[in-house]
Design a protein around this motif. Structure first.
Motif, PDB file in Angstrom:
ATOM      1  N   ARG A  12      -6.347  -0.026  -9.073  1.00  0.00           N
ATOM      2  CA  ARG A  12      -5.379   0.026  -7.968  1.00  0.00           C
ATOM      3  C   ARG A  12      -5.466   1.320  -7.176  1.00  0.00           C
ATOM      4  O   ARG A  12      -4.836   1.435  -6.118  1.00  0.00           O
ATOM      5  CB  ARG A  12      -3.959  -0.127  -8.520  1.00  0.00           C
ATOM      6  CG  ARG A  12      -3.659  -1.487  -9.133  1.00  0.00           C
ATOM      7  CD  ARG A  12      -2.385  -1.430  -9.980  1.00  0.00           C
ATOM      8  NE  ARG A  12      -1.312  -0.755  -9.250  1.00  0.00           N
ATOM      9  CZ  ARG A  12      -0.358  -0.040  -9.855  1.00  0.00           C
ATOM     10  NH1 ARG A  12      -0.368   0.127 -11.167  1.00  0.00           N
ATOM     11  NH2 ARG A  12       0.588   0.522  -9.138  1.00  0.00           N
ATOM     12  N   HIS A  58      -1.326  -1.244  -4.394  1.00  0.00           N
ATOM     13  CA  HIS A  58      -2.469  -0.356  -4.239  1.00  0.00           C
ATOM     14  C   HIS A  58      -2.012   1.044  -3.818  1.00  0.00           C
ATOM     15  O   HIS A  58      -1.079   1.192  -3.026  1.00  0.00           O
ATOM     16  CB  HIS A  58      -3.444  -0.919  -3.207  1.00  0.00           C
ATOM     17  CG  HIS A  58      -4.054  -2.223  -3.632  1.00  0.00           C
ATOM     18  ND1 HIS A  58      -5.053  -2.306  -4.576  1.00  0.00           N
ATOM     19  CD2 HIS A  58      -3.782  -3.500  -3.247  1.00  0.00           C
ATOM     20  CE1 HIS A  58      -5.385  -3.570  -4.751  1.00  0.00           C
ATOM     21  NE2 HIS A  58      -4.635  -4.311  -3.971  1.00  0.00           N
ATOM     22  N   ASN A  86       0.839  -1.199   0.000  1.00  0.00           N
ATOM     23  CA  ASN A  86       0.000   0.000   0.000  1.00  0.00           C
ATOM     24  C   ASN A  86       0.875   1.250   0.000  1.00  0.00           C
ATOM     25  O   ASN A  86       1.804   1.373   0.825  1.00  0.00           O
ATOM     26  CB  ASN A  86      -0.910   0.026   1.222  1.00  0.00           C
ATOM     27  CG  ASN A  86      -1.978  -1.042   1.168  1.00  0.00           C
ATOM     28  OD1 ASN A  86      -2.501  -1.349   0.098  1.00  0.00           O
ATOM     29  ND2 ASN A  86      -2.310  -1.609   2.315  1.00  0.00           N
ATOM     30  N   PHE A 118       0.154   1.639   5.641  1.00  0.00           N
ATOM     31  CA  PHE A 118       0.937   1.858   4.424  1.00  0.00           C
ATOM     32  C   PHE A 118       2.354   1.317   4.565  1.00  0.00           C
ATOM     33  O   PHE A 118       2.951   1.357   5.636  1.00  0.00           O
ATOM     34  CB  PHE A 118       0.990   3.351   4.099  1.00  0.00           C
ATOM     35  CG  PHE A 118      -0.352   3.940   3.772  1.00  0.00           C
ATOM     36  CD1 PHE A 118      -0.922   3.730   2.531  1.00  0.00           C
ATOM     37  CD2 PHE A 118      -1.050   4.680   4.724  1.00  0.00           C
ATOM     38  CE1 PHE A 118      -2.170   4.255   2.230  1.00  0.00           C
ATOM     39  CE2 PHE A 118      -2.292   5.205   4.433  1.00  0.00           C
ATOM     40  CZ  PHE A 118      -2.860   4.993   3.183  1.00  0.00           C
ATOM     41  N   THR A 131      -5.921   3.040   6.690  1.00  0.00           N
ATOM     42  CA  THR A 131      -5.113   2.083   5.930  1.00  0.00           C
ATOM     43  C   THR A 131      -3.695   2.068   6.478  1.00  0.00           C
ATOM     44  O   THR A 131      -3.151   3.111   6.846  1.00  0.00           O
ATOM     45  CB  THR A 131      -5.083   2.469   4.438  1.00  0.00           C
ATOM     46  OG1 THR A 131      -6.416   2.478   3.931  1.00  0.00           O
ATOM     47  CG2 THR A 131      -4.241   1.495   3.633  1.00  0.00           C
TER      48      THR A 131
END
Length: 306
Positions: free
Chosen positions: A45, A28, A2, A67, A65
């Motif tokens: 993505r 992503h 990510n 990362f 999220t």
């Protein structure tokens, strides 16, 4: 994997995002900006978050999220930050520190690439700038960038993130009509001459600047994410006079182009942006960072999207 890109719709952010999306190995990507998504993404993505990191809701959406890599580019440009210091502090410092803290709290020790600025040095004239040049920012923008550098280094020391701050020079060629960037004349010069339009330059032909194309900056950002070095890095940049850049434009587009430029120096702009000394960046070059190579290559890379 990510990846987070803040300021994704800005000049540098958009160029970086295009590069990341063109790389199928990139995993992503979460992009954050105040403006809605404008990038097509056939791969699926990309996830776009519309909002600012100075908004708790926007920061919470990002922090949801975890990362692996973060490119923190979002900022209020220097001229605007000087006119509106409260806005500059809220975005360039407070929101940046809040983002760094949330990344460190996630417990994944992400690689954080922070877009800092040569504004951390303050006024530069005379002696060459090198890795040990003291930082004495004279503008609010530079002061906030330096504070963020220190905070990132401390979080790196404590193990929360793996941070690297790249001190960027003036990037070209920003779209016409840019506001808030004191070095905008560098881009305006290139774009006007390339379009065959007269241009009145606010610095003299002997004014010296550090120049870098957006493509070169993107390559350096991505390289920073891939290596293990941490700390503050002064990127290599071309040290060119405005006259040398005009000569490269004339060689590229024809001799008549050089005659399109006249000079009406502004003492303030020339003092802040037109007296940059030579730059010694051997340490950064040893780590694999690079400049555009020559004035001709700079012009070609800066105007390639046109």
């Amino acid at each position: 994997m990510n990846t987070l890109v803040t300021g994704a719709a800005g000049f540098l952010g958009a160029n970086l995002l295009r590069s990341l999306l063109a790389d199928p190995r990139g995993g992503h990507i979460v992009a954050v900006d105040l403006v809605p998504q404008s990038f097509p993404d056939a791969s699926g993505r990309l996830r776009w978050i519309t909002g600012g990191l100075d908004d708790p809701a926007g920061l919470a959406a990002v922090a949801a999220t975890r990362f692996d890599t973060v490119f923190h580019l979002a900022s209020i440009p220097g001229g605007l930050a000087e006119r509106e210091p409260a806005l500059g502090r809220r975005v360039n410092l407070d929101a940046t520190l809040a983002l760094f803290d949330r990344l460190a709290e996630a417990g994944t020790r992400p690689r954080v690439v922070f877009a800092s600025s040569i504004a951390v040095y303050g006024e530069m004239a005379g002696d060459a700038v090198h890795a040990l040049t003291p930082t004495r920012p004279t503008l609010t923008y530079g002061a906030h960038k330096r504070m963020a550098e220190i905070a990132l280094a401390d979080l790196t020391r404590r193990g929360g993130v793996s941070g690297i701050a790249l001190r960027l020079p003036g990037l070209v060629a920003r779209p016409g009509g840019s506001t808030g960037h004191g070095s905008a004349f560098m881009s305006d010069l290139l774009r006007s001459v390339a379009a065959g339009q007269p241009y009145v330059c606010p610095v003299g032909p002997e004014a010296t600047c550090w120049w870098m194309s957006a493509a070169c900056a993107v390559a350096n950002l991505r390289h920073a994410a891939a290596i293990v070095a941490t700390g503050d890095i002064q990127l290599p940049a071309l040290h060119l006079s405005v006259g040398e850049v005009v000569a490269a434009l004339a060689e590229t587009f024809g001799p008549a182009c050089g005659r399109l430029v006249t000079h009406r120096p502004s003492p303030e702009i020339e003092r802040l942006f037109g007296r940059l000394p030579p730059l010694w960046a051997q340490e950064a070059e040893a780590l694999g960072f690079a400049h555009d190579g020559s004035a001709l290559r700079l012009v070609a890379a800066a105007l390639a999207a046109d």
